[in-house]
Design a protein around this motif. Structure first.
Motif, PDB file in Angstrom:
ATOM      1  N   ARG A  78       1.111  -1.092  -0.056  1.00 57.53           N
ATOM      2  CA  ARG A  78      -0.410  -0.005  -0.364  1.00 57.53           C
ATOM      3  C   ARG A  78       0.772   1.232   0.382  1.00 57.53           C
ATOM      4  O   ARG A  78       1.823   0.706   0.416  1.00 57.53           O
ATOM      5  N   LYS A  79       0.463   2.528  -0.408  1.00 61.53           N
ATOM      6  CA  LYS A  79       1.363   3.773  -0.828  1.00 61.53           C
ATOM      7  C   LYS A  79       0.167   4.452  -0.587  1.00 61.53           C
ATOM      8  O   LYS A  79      -0.901   4.908  -1.210  1.00 61.53           O
ATOM      9  N   PRO A  80       0.011   5.741   0.311  1.00 56.82           N
ATOM     10  CA  PRO A  80      -0.826   6.510  -0.229  1.00 56.82           C
ATOM     11  C   PRO A  80      -0.268   7.922  -0.224  1.00 56.82           C
ATOM     12  O   PRO A  80       0.901   7.687  -0.913  1.00 56.82           O
ATOM     13  N   VAL A  81      -1.162   8.160  -0.997  1.00 57.08           N
ATOM     14  CA  VAL A  81      -1.025   9.688  -2.521  1.00 57.08           C
ATOM     15  C   VAL A  81      -2.634  10.598  -1.811  1.00 57.08           C
ATOM     16  O   VAL A  81      -3.051   9.885  -1.790  1.00 57.08           O
ATOM     17  N   ILE A  82      -1.812  11.571  -3.172  1.00 51.48           N
ATOM     18  CA  ILE A  82      -3.062  12.524  -2.739  1.00 51.48           C
ATOM     19  C   ILE A  82      -2.997  12.555  -4.501  1.00 51.48           C
ATOM     20  O   ILE A  82      -2.855  12.562  -5.220  1.00 51.48           O
ATOM     21  N   LEU A  83      -4.677  12.286  -4.231  1.00 51.00           N
ATOM     22  CA  LEU A  83      -5.543  12.381  -5.595  1.00 51.00           C
ATOM     23  C   LEU A  83      -6.314  13.445  -5.916  1.00 51.00           C
ATOM     24  O   LEU A  83      -6.180  13.791  -4.700  1.00 51.00           O
ATOM     25  N   ARG A  84      -6.929  13.938  -6.637  1.00 48.59           N
ATOM     26  CA  ARG A  84      -7.383  15.037  -7.055  1.00 48.59           C
ATOM     27  C   ARG A  84      -8.847  14.606  -7.727  1.00 48.59           C
ATOM     28  O   ARG A  84      -9.089  13.050  -7.585  1.00 48.59           O
ATOM     29  N   LYS A  85     -10.208  15.079  -7.510  1.00 54.65           N
ATOM     30  CA  LYS A  85     -11.026  14.634  -8.091  1.00 54.65           C
ATOM     31  C   LYS A  85     -11.966  14.583  -9.633  1.00 54.65           C
ATOM     32  O   LYS A  85     -11.241  15.384 -10.340  1.00 54.65           O
TER      33      LYS A  85
END
Length: 106
Positions: A78-85
């Motif tokens: 697993r890897k946390p990431v920031i995604l856009r709407k």
């Protein structure tokens, strides 16, 4: 689909020396924010292997894939990431023989 235990209709197998050493997914998310990418894979060998993530065309750090105990032993990383709407594209590049089964976005 030669190795058992995969989900869906098959998996992507990297040879390690092929010209295409990446897999890419495109999907929508309901709102911008932090999500967890969960990759299911099988990887023989010893130790850990670095992969590179690109989110929407930009480098997003690495993702370590650990050996799973055999070519048909599936595991998760697993890897946390920031995604856009809305629409997002995730590309995982790795240069070792690995089988990628699927990606969950949590």
């Amino acid at each position: 689909s030669e190795v058992e235990g995969y989900t869906g209709t098959g998996y992507v197998e990297f040879s390690g020396a092929s010209l295409r050493n990446w897999v890419e997914w495109t999907f929508d998310v309901p709102k911008a924010g932090t999500y967890v990418l969960e990759v299911r894979y099988a990887l023989e060998g010893n130790g850990k292997y670095p992969g590179r993530l690109r989110i929407n065309g930009k480098e997003s750090g690495g993702m370590i894939l650990w050996t799973t105990g055999g070519k048909s032993t599936w595991a998760w990383d697993r890897k946390p990431v920031i995604l856009r709407k809305g629409k997002n594209t995730v590309r995982l590049t790795i240069e070792v023989p690995v089988k990628i089964d699927h990606l969950n976005v949590l």
